[in-house]
Design a protein around this motif. Structure first.
Motif, PDB file in Angstrom:
ATOM      1  N   ALA A  76       0.324  -1.294  -0.091  1.00 11.78           N
ATOM      2  CA  ALA A  76      -0.199   0.266  -0.304  1.00 11.78           C
ATOM      3  C   ALA A  76       1.221   1.151  -0.168  1.00 11.78           C
ATOM      4  O   ALA A  76       0.562   2.316  -0.294  1.00 11.78           O
ATOM      5  N   ALA A  77       1.639   1.495   0.753  1.00  9.50           N
ATOM      6  CA  ALA A  77       2.950   2.521   0.742  1.00  9.50           C
ATOM      7  C   ALA A  77       3.597   2.354  -0.137  1.00  9.50           C
ATOM      8  O   ALA A  77       3.420   4.065  -0.815  1.00  9.50           O
ATOM      9  N   VAL A  78       4.066   1.634  -1.382  1.00 13.16           N
ATOM     10  CA  VAL A  78       4.266   1.953  -2.802  1.00 13.16           C
ATOM     11  C   VAL A  78       3.520   2.440  -3.633  1.00 13.16           C
ATOM     12  O   VAL A  78       4.100   2.862  -4.367  1.00 13.16           O
ATOM     13  N   LEU A  79       2.375   2.213  -3.419  1.00 12.39           N
ATOM     14  CA  LEU A  79       1.333   2.394  -4.182  1.00 12.39           C
ATOM     15  C   LEU A  79       1.000   3.994  -4.312  1.00 12.39           C
ATOM     16  O   LEU A  79       1.124   4.522  -5.122  1.00 12.39           O
ATOM     17  N   LEU A  80       0.614   4.048  -2.886  1.00  6.10           N
ATOM     18  CA  LEU A  80       0.355   5.314  -2.525  1.00  6.10           C
ATOM     19  C   LEU A  80       1.678   5.856  -2.652  1.00  6.10           C
ATOM     20  O   LEU A  80       1.586   7.433  -3.482  1.00  6.10           O
ATOM     21  N   THR A  81       2.891   6.137  -2.526  1.00  3.77           N
ATOM     22  CA  THR A  81       4.017   6.506  -2.647  1.00  3.77           C
ATOM     23  C   THR A  81       4.042   6.398  -4.016  1.00  3.77           C
ATOM     24  O   THR A  81       4.354   7.939  -5.290  1.00  3.77           O
ATOM     25  N   VAL A  82       3.832   6.194  -5.494  1.00  4.38           N
ATOM     26  CA  VAL A  82       4.231   5.711  -6.796  1.00  4.38           C
ATOM     27  C   VAL A  82       3.557   6.948  -7.218  1.00  4.38           C
ATOM     28  O   VAL A  82       3.836   7.971  -7.727  1.00  4.38           O
ATOM     29  N   PHE A  83       1.700   6.702  -6.735  1.00  2.00           N
ATOM     30  CA  PHE A  83       0.600   7.965  -7.422  1.00  2.00           C
ATOM     31  C   PHE A  83       0.513   9.080  -6.702  1.00  2.00           C
ATOM     32  O   PHE A  83       0.801  10.283  -7.425  1.00  2.00           O
ATOM     33  N   VAL A  84       1.424   9.636  -5.942  1.00  4.97           N
ATOM     34  CA  VAL A  84       1.396  10.718  -5.387  1.00  4.97           C
ATOM     35  C   VAL A  84       2.865  11.091  -5.705  1.00  4.97           C
ATOM     36  O   VAL A  84       2.424  12.478  -6.430  1.00  4.97           O
ATOM     37  N   ILE A  85       3.960  10.516  -6.448  1.00  7.82           N
ATOM     38  CA  ILE A  85       4.740  11.203  -6.925  1.00  7.82           C
ATOM     39  C   ILE A  85       4.657  11.366  -8.434  1.00  7.82           C
ATOM     40  O   ILE A  85       4.836  12.605  -8.841  1.00  7.82           O
ATOM     41  N   ALA A  86       3.620  10.164  -9.383  1.00  4.92           N
ATOM     42  CA  ALA A  86       2.986  10.299 -10.268  1.00  4.92           C
ATOM     43  C   ALA A  86       2.358  11.928 -10.528  1.00  4.92           C
ATOM     44  O   ALA A  86       1.974  12.505 -12.175  1.00  4.92           O
ATOM     45  N   ALA A  87       1.085  12.205  -9.591  1.00  4.72           N
ATOM     46  CA  ALA A  87       0.511  12.952  -9.176  1.00  4.72           C
ATOM     47  C   ALA A  87       1.190  14.410  -8.913  1.00  4.72           C
ATOM     48  O   ALA A  87       0.613  15.386 -10.033  1.00  4.72           O
ATOM     49  N   ARG A  88       1.958  15.109  -8.191  1.00  5.64           N
ATOM     50  CA  ARG A  88       3.257  16.019  -8.326  1.00  5.64           C
ATOM     51  C   ARG A  88       3.305  16.610  -9.584  1.00  5.64           C
ATOM     52  O   ARG A  88       3.428  17.661  -9.670  1.00  5.64           O
ATOM     53  N   ARG A  89       3.708  15.284  -9.852  1.00  9.27           N
ATOM     54  CA  ARG A  89       4.451  15.835 -11.199  1.00  9.27           C
ATOM     55  C   ARG A  89       4.272  15.791 -12.907  1.00  9.27           C
ATOM     56  O   ARG A  89       4.875  15.650 -13.988  1.00  9.27           O
ATOM     57  N   ALA A  90       3.051  15.318 -12.928  1.00 12.45           N
ATOM     58  CA  ALA A  90       2.300  15.614 -13.766  1.00 12.45           C
ATOM     59  C   ALA A  90       1.979  16.605 -14.314  1.00 12.45           C
ATOM     60  O   ALA A  90       2.517  17.840 -14.577  1.00 12.45           O
ATOM     61  N   LYS A  91       2.655  16.413 -16.298  1.00 15.80           N
ATOM     62  CA  LYS A  91       3.177  17.190 -16.174  1.00 15.80           C
ATOM     63  C   LYS A  91       2.800  17.280 -18.548  1.00 15.80           C
ATOM     64  O   LYS A  91       1.970  16.359 -17.940  1.00 15.80           O
ATOM     65  N   VAL A  92       2.157  18.427 -19.157  1.00 16.04           N
ATOM     66  CA  VAL A  92       1.201  18.740 -20.214  1.00 16.04           C
ATOM     67  C   VAL A  92       2.173  16.910 -20.865  1.00 16.04           C
ATOM     68  O   VAL A  92       1.471  16.164 -21.828  1.00 16.04           O
ATOM     69  N   VAL A  93       3.540  17.119 -21.464  1.00 15.86           N
ATOM     70  CA  VAL A  93       4.113  16.381 -22.046  1.00 15.86           C
ATOM     71  C   VAL A  93       4.844  15.342 -21.117  1.00 15.86           C
ATOM     72  O   VAL A  93       5.708  15.368 -20.523  1.00 15.86           O
ATOM     73  N   PRO A  94       4.334  14.380 -20.842  1.00 17.00           N
ATOM     74  CA  PRO A  94       4.946  13.062 -20.204  1.00 17.00           C
ATOM     75  C   PRO A  94       5.832  12.333 -20.072  1.00 17.00           C
ATOM     76  O   PRO A  94       6.420  12.235 -20.916  1.00 17.00           O
ATOM     77  N   GLY A  95       6.633  12.371 -19.255  1.00 16.05           N
ATOM     78  CA  GLY A  95       8.651  11.723 -19.059  1.00 16.05           C
ATOM     79  C   GLY A  95       7.928   9.880 -19.442  1.00 16.05           C
ATOM     80  O   GLY A  95       6.697   9.552 -19.130  1.00 16.05           O
ATOM     81  N   ARG A  96       8.998   8.755 -18.957  1.00 13.25           N
ATOM     82  CA  ARG A  96       8.319   8.064 -18.951  1.00 13.25           C
ATOM     83  C   ARG A  96       7.981   7.096 -17.895  1.00 13.25           C
ATOM     84  O   ARG A  96       7.253   6.411 -18.017  1.00 13.25           O
TER      85      ARG A  96
END
Lengths: 295, 77
Positions: A76-96
């Motif tokens: 659960a911690a890994v899942l939350l971390t991954v999605f929080v990071i993804a949401a924080r760093r969301a850009k219009v042109v996505p990175g890898r």
């Protein structure tokens, strides 16, 4: 097991935990053979006890915390971390990194939500389906993660929680769309059947809608993960036994069981993803059966 | 009277039960997936829809075999 008349002593071994190896339904004739062949080394066949590890703390309370709970918390911690990071760093042109996350969510939206539920309802229930898909996927993948080695979904608790969520959601969606009476009529009285047959059909449909759907959702997920864990464990336990404890030519069998174990490892990754897909798509199908227009 | 033992089964008879429980779903999955492949070969343009429907069907059939697996653990020996 009583002593046999031909003077061969009964096989003796101990299985740790509350379950005796001989009594588990998965014990096969091969196990006594392997055990009889052992020298000093022990063959540790996996048992159901694998899924009831000793408590780490809070032993004896309803909050008993064991290895599997720890694995779930890590997942659960890994899942939350991954999605929080993804949401924080969301850009219009996505990175890898963002690309991978978007691919997963895109798959859930297009291949599960919109495909089954249609454009409007698909978008409405997308958060539910995405949460279920990602949770089940990550919890299943812990079964093939080195050092974690057991799926968070291989004990019935987590599948039951997810299945109950689905249950409440599809009942709620049906009642909201058609009202209590309309929903019951929709789901219990399939149209186009001669009236006398309803005596048979109504109980079957009732069982199906209110008991079997959530029960099979939970059991399907758990049983898949239990079976996968036992297959992997028996392959690698046999490999270890053949390589280190068996004598001479028997060591060759170790290579065979290792190859089989590796194949099952990759198969388990596939099963983890497939079960996440199946759980999410069945949730979508049940929602669709509840909300779709009256026949 | 002496009882002559011709054959002896060790282990748990539940394994045989599971084997029997797997026959039906095995046949079911064979028919289901085979027919889907047939449909895909005839009409490749609907294959994604067929695949989704197949997985839903597979889930229903597969659960029968899994109930057989679970029953062995639930029902005491």
């Amino acid at each position: 097991m009583t002593a046999r008349s031909d003077g061969v002593p009964p096989l003796q071994w101990s299985a740790s935990g509350p379950y005796d190896l001989r009594e588990t339904p998965l014990s096969t004739p091969a196990i006594p053979l392997l055990l009889a062949a052992e020298g000093d080394g022990e063959f540790h066949a996996p048992t159901v006890a694998d899924f009831f590890p000793p408590a780490i703390f809070f032993e004896g309370t309803p909050f008993e915390f064991n290895r599997i709970m720890l694995v779930r918390f890590i997942a659960a911690a890994v899942l939350l971390t991954v999605f929080v990071i993804a949401a924080r760093r969301a850009k219009v042109v996505p990175g890898r990194f963002q690309n991978v996350i978007e691919m997963i969510l895109d798959f859930v939206r297009n291949s599960i939500a919109v495909e089954v539920l249609g454009e409007k309802n698909g978008r409405k229930y997308f958060p539910l389906l995405a949460t279920i898909f990602c949770t089940v996927l990550v919890m299943n993948l812990t079964g093939v993660t080195p050092f974690l080695n057991i799926a968070g979904t291989s004990v019935i608790g987590l599948p039951i929680v997810l299945a109950l969520w689905t249950y409440v959601m599809y009942l709620g969606a049906g009642v909201k769309a058609h009202g209590v009476g309309g929903f019951l009529k929709n789901s219990l009285l399939p149209p186009g059947v001669p009236a006398p047959l309803y005596v048979l059909l109504v109980p079957i449909e009732f069982l199906q809608v209110f008991i079997l759907r959530p029960a099979t959702l939970a059991i399907r997920l758990m049983a898949n993960m239990v079976a996968g864990h036992l297959m992997l464990a028996i392959c690698f336990a046999a490999t270890s036994f053949f390589l280190f404890d068996a004598s001479g030519g028997m060591k060759l069998f170790g290579a065979g069981t290792f190859v089989a174990g590796s194949a099952f490892f990759f198969f388990e990754i596939f099963v983890a993803a497939l079960q996440a897909y199946v759980f999410a798509i069945l949730t979508a199908v049940y929602l669709n059966l509840s909300v779709e227009a009256e026949h | 009277m002496d009882v002559t033992t011709l054959a002896e089964v060790t282990g748990n008879i539940g394994t045989v039960g599971y084997g029997l429980a797997a026959v039906g779903p095995g046949i079911g999955l064979g028919i289901l997936i085979g027919k889907t492949i047939e449909g895909m070969a005839r009409q490749p343009e609907v294959s994604s829809q067929l695949r989704t429907t197949m997985f839903i069907g597979v889930a229903f059939v597969e659960v029968l075999a899994l109930l057989g697996l679970v029953a062995g653990f639930i029902v005491p020996a």
